[in-house]
Design a protein around this motif. Structure first.
Motif, mmCIF file in Angstrom:
data_model
loop_
_atom_site.group_PDB
_atom_site.id
_atom_site.type_symbol
_atom_site.label_atom_id
_atom_site.label_comp_id
_atom_site.label_asym_id
_atom_site.label_seq_id
_atom_site.Cartn_x
_atom_site.Cartn_y
_atom_site.Cartn_z
ATOM 1 N N GLU A 96 0.831 -1.203 0.000
ATOM 2 C CA GLU A 96 0.000 0.000 0.000
ATOM 3 C C GLU A 96 0.872 1.262 0.000
ATOM 4 O O GLU A 96 0.551 2.254 -0.656
ATOM 5 N N LEU A 97 1.981 1.223 0.737
ATOM 6 C CA LEU A 97 2.903 2.356 0.776
ATOM 7 C C LEU A 97 3.532 2.584 -0.597
ATOM 8 O O LEU A 97 3.613 3.732 -1.070
ATOM 9 N N ILE A 98 3.989 1.510 -1.227
ATOM 10 C CA ILE A 98 4.591 1.614 -2.558
ATOM 11 C C ILE A 98 3.568 2.184 -3.553
ATOM 12 O O ILE A 98 3.898 3.071 -4.355
ATOM 13 N N GLU A 99 2.347 1.685 -3.515
ATOM 14 C CA GLU A 99 1.284 2.207 -4.386
ATOM 15 C C GLU A 99 1.046 3.694 -4.143
ATOM 16 O O GLU A 99 0.887 4.484 -5.088
ATOM 17 N N ASP A 100 1.012 4.073 -2.866
ATOM 18 C CA ASP A 100 0.787 5.468 -2.469
ATOM 19 C C ASP A 100 1.885 6.373 -3.030
ATOM 20 O O ASP A 100 1.605 7.418 -3.630
ATOM 21 N N TYR A 101 3.135 5.969 -2.848
ATOM 22 C CA TYR A 101 4.248 6.765 -3.358
ATOM 23 C C TYR A 101 4.209 6.867 -4.882
ATOM 24 O O TYR A 101 4.409 7.937 -5.457
ATOM 25 N N HIS A 102 3.971 5.747 -5.529
ATOM 26 C CA HIS A 102 3.945 5.716 -6.997
ATOM 27 C C HIS A 102 2.811 6.601 -7.528
ATOM 28 O O HIS A 102 3.000 7.369 -8.493
ATOM 29 N N LYS A 103 1.653 6.505 -6.914
ATOM 30 C CA LYS A 103 0.487 7.294 -7.334
ATOM 31 C C LYS A 103 0.754 8.791 -7.210
ATOM 32 O O LYS A 103 0.248 9.594 -7.996
ATOM 33 N N ASN A 104 1.582 9.160 -6.230
ATOM 34 C CA ASN A 104 1.891 10.570 -6.000
ATOM 35 C C ASN A 104 3.146 11.041 -6.730
ATOM 36 O O ASN A 104 3.674 12.118 -6.448
ATOM 37 N N GLY A 105 3.604 10.227 -7.668
ATOM 38 C CA GLY A 105 4.649 10.662 -8.582
ATOM 39 C C GLY A 105 6.079 10.549 -8.085
ATOM 40 O O GLY A 105 6.999 11.113 -8.694
ATOM 41 N N LEU A 106 6.289 9.816 -6.985
ATOM 42 C CA LEU A 106 7.652 9.646 -6.496
ATOM 43 C C LEU A 106 8.394 8.611 -7.339
ATOM 44 O O LEU A 106 7.807 7.638 -7.813
ATOM 45 N N THR A 107 9.682 8.820 -7.500
ATOM 46 C CA THR A 107 10.539 7.840 -8.174
ATOM 47 C C THR A 107 11.010 6.834 -7.141
ATOM 48 O O THR A 107 11.554 7.211 -6.103
ATOM 49 N N LEU A 108 10.801 5.558 -7.417
ATOM 50 C CA LEU A 108 11.160 4.501 -6.477
ATOM 51 C C LEU A 108 12.336 3.698 -7.030
ATOM 52 O O LEU A 108 12.312 3.239 -8.183
ATOM 53 N N ILE A 109 13.349 3.530 -6.185
ATOM 54 C CA ILE A 109 14.546 2.759 -6.542
ATOM 55 C C ILE A 109 14.771 1.710 -5.465
ATOM 56 O O ILE A 109 14.706 2.014 -4.273
ATOM 57 N N LEU A 110 15.044 0.477 -5.882
ATOM 58 C CA LEU A 110 15.426 -0.562 -4.928
ATOM 59 C C LEU A 110 16.942 -0.576 -4.808
ATOM 60 O O LEU A 110 17.647 -0.616 -5.811
ATOM 61 N N ALA A 111 17.429 -0.545 -3.557
ATOM 62 C CA ALA A 111 18.872 -0.610 -3.299
ATOM 63 C C ALA A 111 19.094 -1.669 -2.227
ATOM 64 O O ALA A 111 19.122 -1.382 -1.034
ATOM 65 N N SER A 112 19.234 -2.906 -2.670
ATOM 66 C CA SER A 112 19.268 -4.053 -1.766
ATOM 67 C C SER A 112 20.596 -4.790 -1.843
ATOM 68 O O SER A 112 21.194 -4.895 -2.919
ATOM 69 N N SER A 113 21.013 -5.337 -0.716
ATOM 70 C CA SER A 113 22.228 -6.162 -0.700
ATOM 71 C C SER A 113 21.980 -7.554 -1.272
ATOM 72 O O SER A 113 22.924 -8.315 -1.467
ATOM 73 N N ALA A 114 20.730 -7.899 -1.519
ATOM 74 C CA ALA A 114 20.390 -9.214 -2.055
ATOM 75 C C ALA A 114 20.949 -9.390 -3.468
ATOM 76 O O ALA A 114 21.255 -8.416 -4.164
ATOM 77 N N SER A 115 21.060 -10.639 -3.891
ATOM 78 C CA SER A 115 21.535 -10.934 -5.243
ATOM 79 C C SER A 115 20.474 -10.541 -6.273
ATOM 80 O O SER A 115 19.291 -10.368 -5.946
ATOM 81 N N HIS A 116 20.896 -10.407 -7.530
ATOM 82 C CA HIS A 116 19.951 -10.092 -8.606
ATOM 83 C C HIS A 116 18.857 -11.157 -8.688
ATOM 84 O O HIS A 116 17.676 -10.830 -8.899
#
Length: 221
Positions: A94-114
């Motif tokens: 819901e948070l991701i949807e909220d941010y996206h709907k309001n025009g924020l640019t979302l970037i994932l920066a994770s230590s996990a593997s591809h």
């Protein structure tokens, strides 16, 4: 002004930490080393290869860090495939949807593997919301080094003062701080013995950082 959000993944978007724990400890058993929970928790937020380098040096192992990484990742792949209970952290979709709907640019920066990142994003249909995904495997230094967040801000094409980081680990929070980016520390029930004192804001629920609430708060700073 808030323009971009740089998300960690493990412990923030999805709780894969129990799966990583099982995969690591199965690897420890295979190679015959006794790793304490305390030592293991110091590795939270670091890439697999750098954790393996740390363990190789600590235990003076004959295996290469790459060999250790391959064992761990094979274990994780099997566990991930067979774990039907893996779910997103409460409220994060819901948070991701909220941010996206309001025009924020979302970037994932994770230590996990591809592979892990792509498996999670495919499983939960998250690619539609994110401009880019970055893996810690692409950097020589893991969090708490700021390299991954410096790159994330660059990919967001925003000055750092227009970005925030959402993190749940000591190493991640320190990386955000070292990068000079405002950091929200998510005190997840799944993240054990982590230090949130260096975060700019500490939360226990994603409802606390809805777009409206967070944007208003940042404008007031």
């Amino acid at each position: 002004m808030l323009k971009a959000v740089l998300f960690d993944m493990d412990g923030v978007i999805v709780d894969t930490e129990p799966l990583h724990h099982k995969a690591y400890f199965k690897m420890f058993e295979t190679i015959g080393i006794d790793v304490s929970e305390e030592l293991y928790q110091t590795c939270t937020g670091q890439s697999t290869i750098n954790v393996c380098k740390k363990l190789k040096a600590h235990f003076n192992l004959t295996q290469t860090a790459e060999e250790l990484k391959d064992i761990k990742q094979s274990n994780f792949k099997d566990i991930f495939k067979n774990d039907k209970d893996l779910q997103l952290i409460d409220g994060v979709y819901e948070l991701i949807e909220d941010y996206h709907k309001n025009g924020l640019t979302l970037i994932l920066a994770s230590s996990a593997s591809h592979n892990t990142i792509n498996n999670v994003f495919t499983r939960f249909n998250l690619d539609q919301f994110f401009k880019a995904k970055i893996s810690g495997a692409d950097f020589e230094n893991s969090k708490p080094h700021p390299a991954i967040f410096n790159k994330a801000a660059e990919l967001a094409n925003e000055p750092k003062e227009n970005c925030i980081v959402i993190e749940d680990s000591t190493n991640g929070i320190e990386a955000a701080r070292a990068a000079g980016i405002y950091c929200v520390g998510f005190k997840s029930p799944h993240s054990k013995n982590q230090d949130y004192t260096k975060a700019d804001k500490i939360i226990t629920s994603f409802k606390e950082i809805s777009f409206a609430k967070l944007n208003e708060e940042l404008i007031a700073i």
